[in-house]
Design an enzyme around this catalytic site. Structure first.
Site, short mmCIF file in Angstrom:
data_model
loop_
_atom_site.label_atom_id
_atom_site.label_comp_id
_atom_site.label_asym_id
_atom_site.label_seq_id
_atom_site.Cartn_x
_atom_site.Cartn_y
_atom_site.Cartn_z
N MET A 83 0.80 -1.22 0.00
CA MET A 83 0.00 0.00 0.00
C MET A 83 0.84 1.28 0.00
O MET A 83 0.30 2.36 -0.23
CB MET A 83 -0.97 0.01 1.19
CG MET A 83 -0.32 -0.08 2.56
SD MET A 83 0.21 1.48 3.32
CE MET A 83 -1.35 2.30 3.59
N TYR A 84 2.14 1.21 0.23
CA TYR A 84 2.97 2.41 0.20
C TYR A 84 3.02 2.94 -1.24
O TYR A 84 3.49 2.26 -2.15
CB TYR A 84 4.39 2.13 0.67
CG TYR A 84 4.53 1.69 2.10
CD1 TYR A 84 3.50 1.82 3.02
CD2 TYR A 84 5.72 1.14 2.56
CE1 TYR A 84 3.63 1.41 4.33
CE2 TYR A 84 5.88 0.73 3.87
CZ TYR A 84 4.84 0.86 4.75
OH TYR A 84 4.99 0.45 6.05
N SER A 85 2.55 4.14 -1.43
CA SER A 85 2.46 4.75 -2.76
C SER A 85 1.70 3.86 -3.74
O SER A 85 1.97 3.88 -4.95
CB SER A 85 3.86 5.07 -3.32
OG SER A 85 4.48 6.10 -2.60
#
Length: 326
Positions: A58-60
């Site tokens: 889910m990071y970026s």
């Protein structure tokens, strides 16, 4: 650099883990560094002896994994680095593009491996607890990933102690691969994990890998009540304002600042040194948006704190509500 085993496993990891939430695309968050700005941090981390890199799907929205994969391929050999990623948070608008169902985990691991450009993950976490999926379904699927060779070790992040304990019990009951790491919310101004989770991990031989070891920057500098940090992230990070900046947190910060002056080191180094002295801690996960953040974190390994120093830092702490599980 120091290297230690991850819990009771034979896996050797650096005592500092580089978290990659800061690297990806600024289109996701204003404070995220785009790829050209991010790449030097991976290179320098490797030069400093860091072999442990933590990311999440889910990071970026996946771009962090892409940036991480390209940098580590360019600057290292795959067998020399430990790559961790996570699954749980929404990766799309569909009802099955989130959570810890068998479908979402299988879809997610393939997507993460593709973005990272690798055949396997060294460590795969459940990013949060899924209240809508039976833990048996989740654990059996994770066990299958280990058996398929797509994942080598399993971890969890920010669950309650009873949930983590249940997971260990269910895995043992079925002979499935158990969690060997806990990535939890823990720092000098949030020590609720010392009540149950950290003792549980020590008793079960689980490696503890705290996130937000510097309280999202709160522990790095002097500031007045109500004042946020100077970075773009500090000024726009509403999540941090919900976790920290309580009246008593400033009393702990005052102790950090005083001890840093005495030892002629930075407040961040004192805060990390405190954590590195705590029993059961494998490696704090640090974020770095400036190169000196990274280098100071590694230098914190050389700072010696006495029992009196530890007590001095810990004395002002007051209980907090449980935070960081959502």
């Amino acid at each position: 650099m120091e290297y230690v085993k991850l819990g009771n496993t034979g896996l050797q990891v650096s005592r500092i883990c580089l978290g990659t939430m800061t690297y990806g695309t600024s289109k996701w968050r204003d404070w995220v560094l785009d790829e050209d700005e991010a790449r030097p941090f991976y290179k320098r981390a490797l030069e400093l002896g860091i072999n442990f890199f933590d990311t999440a799907d889910m990071y970026s929205r996946g771009v962090s994994e892409e940036v991480t994969g390209r940098a580590l391929r360019d600057f290292s050999r795959r067998e020399d680095v430990i790559i961790a990623s996570k699954v749980f948070h929404p990766m799309g608008d569909g009802p099955n593009e989130r959570g810890l169902s068998r479908k979402h985990i299988l879809d997610s691991i393939h997507a993460s491996l593709d973005r990272l450009g690798t055949d396997y993950l060294d460590l795969y976490y459940i990013h949060r607890w899924d209240y809508e999926t039976p833990i048996e379904e989740t654990l059996e699927t994770l066990n299958d990933l280990v058996r398929m060779g797509k994942v080598r070790y399993l971890g969890a992040s920010s669950t309650f102690a009873w949930q983590f304990c249940k997971s260990l019990y269910v895995a043992d009951l079925h002979g499935w691969s158990r969690f060997v790491a806990m990535q939890n919310h823990y720092n000098l101004v949030y020590r609720e994990e010392d009540r149950e989770m950290n003792p549980l991990c020590r008793a079960e031989g689980i490696g503890i890998l705290p996130w937000s070891p510097l309280a999202r920057g709160f522990l790095t500098r002097a500031h007045q009540a109500g004042e946020t940090g100077q970075t773009t992230r500090a000024q726009t990070d509403d999540y941090a304002k919900n976790l920290y900046y309580r009246e008593n947190d400033y009393k702990t910060l005052e102790r950090v600042l005083e001890l840093s002056r005495r030892k002629s080191v930075t407040p961040a180094q004192v805060s990390l040194a405190w954590m590195l002295h705590k029993p059961g801690i494998t490696a704090p996960i640090i974020g770095a948006s400036k190169m000196n953040h990274l280098e100071e974190a590694v230098q914190a390994l050389e700072i010696d704190l006495s029992a009196e120093d530890m007590n001095f830092l810990e004395e002002p702490y007051q209980p907090h509500p449980v935070l960081g599980h959502s």
